[in-house]
Design an enzyme around this catalytic site. Structure first.
Site, PDB file in Angstrom:
ATOM      1  N   PHE A   1      -3.903 -10.622  60.700  1.00 56.09           N
ATOM      2  CA  PHE A   1      -2.499 -10.809  61.098  1.00 56.09           C
ATOM      3  C   PHE A   1      -1.794  -9.551  61.592  1.00 56.09           C
ATOM      4  CE2 PHE A   1       2.004 -10.914  59.657  1.00 56.09           C
ATOM      5  CZ  PHE A   1       2.480 -11.953  60.443  1.00 56.09           C
TER       6      PHE A   1
ATOM      7  N   THR B   1      -2.992 -10.533  67.987  1.00 56.26           N
ATOM      8  CA  THR B   1      -1.878 -11.033  68.799  1.00 56.26           C
ATOM      9  C   THR B   1      -1.969 -12.541  69.018  1.00 56.26           C
ATOM     10  OG1 THR B   1      -3.116 -10.704  70.840  1.00 56.26           O
ATOM     11  CG2 THR B   1      -1.766  -8.850  70.073  1.00 56.26           C
TER      12      THR B   1
ATOM     13  N   GLY C   1      -5.239 -19.497  60.414  1.00 51.62           N
ATOM     14  CA  GLY C   1      -4.622 -18.690  59.376  1.00 51.62           C
ATOM     15  C   GLY C   1      -4.842 -19.274  58.001  1.00 51.62           C
TER      16      GLY C   1
ATOM     17  N   ARG D   1     -14.399  -1.984  54.603  1.00 55.67           N
ATOM     18  CA  ARG D   1     -15.581  -1.749  55.436  1.00 55.67           C
ATOM     19  C   ARG D   1     -15.712  -0.291  55.861  1.00 55.67           C
ATOM     20  NH1 ARG D   1     -15.593  -5.379  60.404  1.00 55.67           N
ATOM     21  NH2 ARG D   1     -13.524  -4.437  60.331  1.00 55.67           N
TER      22      ARG D   1
ATOM     23  N   TYR E   1     -16.428 -19.022  53.820  1.00 52.94           N
ATOM     24  CA  TYR E   1     -16.267 -17.665  54.348  1.00 52.94           C
ATOM     25  C   TYR E   1     -17.106 -16.723  53.471  1.00 52.94           C
ATOM     26  CZ  TYR E   1     -13.629 -13.792  56.514  1.00 52.94           C
ATOM     27  OH  TYR E   1     -13.252 -12.670  57.212  1.00 52.94           O
TER      28      TYR E   1
END
Lengths: 562, 562
Positions: free
Chosen positions: B206, B210, B221, B413, B474
């Site tokens: 987020f 864009t 989202g 990461r 996920y």
């Protein structure tokens, strides 16, 4: 063709079912007053089929033999009746032309494959022979998607999916079912209901339209507020193309690039033949209720509908008629049912005393489904919104009647044609902020068209299919063309239809919310999705079907064909 | 470029913000135990930018002049830093390569148009010069959609939309807003919130992605259960193509043929440049709550999630972590926040006495929004479902903490790369009936890949984004590659990543639920949408961009390019 149900060749629905105004005492006076049409005038029924001059089939022996070996000779039909049934959909212009025996181009053959494998053989054979293939489901299309181009020189093959009519699989754990594309609405629901499931998709054409047809035209059912449009319901599918099959597995959502699923939805046969789909199914709901409400005005009704759509209630159906449709609806009640004459008189007396303008009253239906607690809570939320906008609850009786009769309306058109009058529909969708402009613009445009023709004319409207940002407006219009020659009648019809469609575009609405593009709406495609957007669509269609073998002529305006 | 925010050239987010494990006392021991990585090992920070060997720009004078007259010379940038920032997204492989100074093909120029008119001029100029145009939003892409093909000989132009950052219009009556494509999430929400509205779209990226990027990659989202995927949210848009603009007006629904809107969604720059969109907006909700729950097992959690998705509750967020992600999540709590060590110890004692397997506990978050009555009713419905599946409510505290920290994860990461370890993600979606197979198959495939490489490795998962027929899974995985050369590190990375993606396909799931295709997932496209489905996509892309000027190389596997 044995085993595959077809509608009347000259009209809507099945033989023996017809519209009757005589048991609706207030209807004839209403129609005389509002439309200037005498329902009791002596009618001219459609001609006998034998009177038609049906062009001979041009099917060559070689292709006939290939098709015969693909699906069995008995499923390759060149009978006149089958070919005429597959020449038109059921749009007003279709009905006028078929009744007049106007048959410039009739499919040369109708084939009835039994399964996808046979569909593949048919598609391959037709394209190899440079023929034209037109997929055919229930034949209820009213946008001109099924009619061969009049000047088509190549062999025209109508591919009837009627034998692909089974629910193949229910994935109970996922709420998905795999269903063959040629199944008719009632047959499909019967198979699903037997296992405790429903798709919940109920377009007006439900009894005479198929799953494949719904997908190919982007159908939407009256319960779309809960169940979604067919585009939402369809999660995976199979599409037969020359030499191959597009296989889209059922997925709740994906980011695998431009959506091929959403390219096939609405493709009206131009990308291939849909043979089956994975669709959302739901448990048959515990409770199902449709409640009728009245509003004092159209603007109050629209405001209430929008507020319901953004409220915590999630009704299945949200529908409200304008004053004209409300008056028409009351006039078609049988004496002892619905809001009967006596009840209506008493009710309207009460409303008049409350200061309502009785000519402005709008009738609304809201549908509820689910557990008792949920239905109760939703009714309470909706009840408060109705009250806030000055409306009142009529109750369950008229709602139940609407629910029973909701698929009967199309029969009226045939009755009107018998007595020389025309009735038809145009529907659209737009953002909430534009709906009143779309409505007033369309009414005005139709009235100007009626005036131009010097006919009385009548137009009415309802809102249905609410979304977060807008809704569908569905217009029904009728008039007596007042001329005899069919060409002139149709010219007059197009004056009105064109005025309505152009008004949609000019006020920010789309060419169609759920009837598709076909040939009838293609003229406005570029104004709807822009010229460059049409280029994108042409790139897709031309890339897939460079030889224009797959239902050419539908979707695009003629000057955009290649 | 002044006035346009960019992320770090070498990593996620903005300078000065980094992940810190030292205030999370349980994290280092957890990571040492589960992944075999010593968080306190001396790290190797990314090199100084000056150490990079950046290939010179090949921008010719003529095109430079044309671009300069299109957008102003100061908005045509050939500085090395701008060009490197626009070379990669933020995928794991991107980060590894950019830190290693591996820059086989860098855009020759970055242009920053001010508005659609300037975008048109840039597109026309680049295509006229037979250059390659790559649209760039926030640069957060993790599927390889932004990187020029290494062997590209033509001039490569990165078109940065960062100056198109305004909410242009809010149609309050329709719940729609017209917004420029280059606006970043927080900037957009600030502009909407100031008027009392929200889009409710909150992807993990987020802060650095864009609107145009969301549309071009089919983003979703974490509140998609209520607000929908970006494909649902986007109702109209404008797309600049060479010499023209596709204009799709905002419509709640339409049956105008194959959906051009749904072709542009997910097009990743290959059909043109999205300049603005009409999107759903909602009133900022009265109440907003995220509640944490615990389940005794993953299977109980999945069953509960599905039941919630088909219940009368309509929560905004439905998310549950598997046991590994739950344990990881607990290990990253600061001492005094969330489920702190002490509280967790007490809680787990209680659960152990109830017979829970503490290694199997799954942490869940469910989000609620709306009026108090609605939120209360939904919590009650969800509470009963949680209980039925053996779960318990933890409460609002951990939920609020999750809500505050939800955008911070990607920083980990970069920290891992500093110490020579790799962490990355792969996500997918599938029907409810297949989710457990997708889960176990993916875990098994990842473990086999780790074993093949002889590394310890770690993989964890959460379910989010529930739909009627399925949900998103996920996965996050991490391991220490144990080799120094960057090429060998990446080879090892791809062994794991490929195993996971192949497992998705083999178990009936899609290549990506919301990260897009890019170059990283293109290898599996034909297995996802079928070979014939890929033909349909090729027909579209090739028909629109025969010269391959528009972001060539993304979406399709190399052998399907023309």
């Amino acid at each position: 063709m044995k085993g595959v149900a077809h509608q009347k060749w000259w009209g809507w629905g099945v033989e023996g079912v017809a519209f009757n105004y005589r048991d609706k005492p207030r209807m004839a006076p209403f129609v005389m007053d509002k439309v200037g049409i005498d329902l009791s005038a002596p009618g001219t029924p459609p001609p006998a089929f034998e009177e038609l001059d049906v062009p001979a089939s041009r099917l060559g022996e070689e292709l006939a033999a290939t098709l015969g070996s693909a699906v069995g000779a008995e499923h390759v039909v060149t009978e006149d009746l089958d070919r005429v049934v597959h020449t038109y959909g059921k749009g007003l212009a279709d009905l006028v032309r078929v009744r007049a025996g106007d048959l410039p181009r009739v499919p040369d053959v109708v084939v009835y494959p039994a399964d996808e494998d046979e569909v593949r053989k048919v598609v391959d054979a037709v394209v190899a022979a440079d023929g034209v293939l037109i997929p055919f489901g229930g034949g209820s299309n009213i946008s001109g998607s099924l009619t061969p181009p009049p000047a088509e020189e190549r062999t025209v093959v109508s591919l009837d999916l009627g034998r692909l009519n089974r629910v193949l699989e229910v994935d109970e754990a996922a709420g998905l079912a795999r269903i063959q594309a040629g199944v008719l609405g009632p047959d499909m629901e019967e198979q699903l209901n037997a296992r405790g499931w429903t798709m919940g998709h109920q377009p007006d054409s439900f009894r005479h339209s198929t799953l494949g047809g719904w997908i190919a035209t982007r159908s939407s059912g009256m319960q779309s507020d809960k169940y979604g449009d067919i585009a939402d319901i369809t999660r995976g599918l199979r599409l037969v193309q020359p030499g191959k099959v597009v296989v889209l597995r059922p997925l709740p959502s994906t980011s695998s690039g431009p959506s091929v699923r959403e390219m096939i939805l609405g493709s009206e046969g131009r990308l291939g033949v849909i043979t089956e789909a994975w669709v959302h199914v739901h448990r048959v709901p515990e409770n199902r209720d449709i409640i009728a409400y009245l509003y004092p005005s159209w603007s109050a009704a629209l405001a209430a509908m929008q507020e319901i759509s953004t409220s915590d209630a999630h009704p299945t159906v949200t529908r409200v008629s304008d004053a004209n449709e409300t008056a028409f609806s009351f006039s078609t009640q049988k004496a002892k049912k619905g809001v009967s004459g006596k009840v209506q008189t008493v009710l309207f007396d009460v409303l008049a005393r409350r200061g309502w303008d009785l000519d402005a009253v709008c009738l609304s239906y809201v549908g509820y489904e689910g557990g008792s607690a949920r239905v109760k809570a939703e009714k309470s939320i909706v009840g408060k919104i109705v009250k806030k906008h000055g409306g009142i609850k009529l109750g369950r009786g008229p709602g139940a009647l609407y629910d029973q009769k909701k698929f009967d309306t199309p029969y009226i058109r045939d009755f009107l044609l018998d007595i020389g009058a025309m009735g038809d529909v145009s529907e659209t969708a737009a953002p909430w902020s534009k709906l009143m402009d779309v409505y007033t613009g369309t009414i005005r445009s139709a009235r100007e068209a009626f005036d131009q023709l010097g006919v009385q004319g009548f137009i009415m409207c309802h809102l249905s299919h609410s979304y977060h940002s807008g809704a569908c407006l569905y217009f029904t219009f009728a008039f007596a063309p007042g001329v005899e020659p069919v060409d002139e009648q149709l010219e007059r019809y197009w004056v009105v239809k064109r005025a309505i469609q152009q008004s949609f575009i000019d006020t920010g609405a789309t060419i169609s919310h759920h009837h598709g593009v076909g040939t009838d709406h293609a003229h406005w495609l570029e104004e709807d999705i822009s010229s460059a957007g049409t280029d994108v669509m042409v790139a897709l269609l031309r890339g897939v079907d460079p030889g224009r073998n797959l239902n050419p002529g539908t979707l695009l305006p003629a000057h955009r064909e290649w």
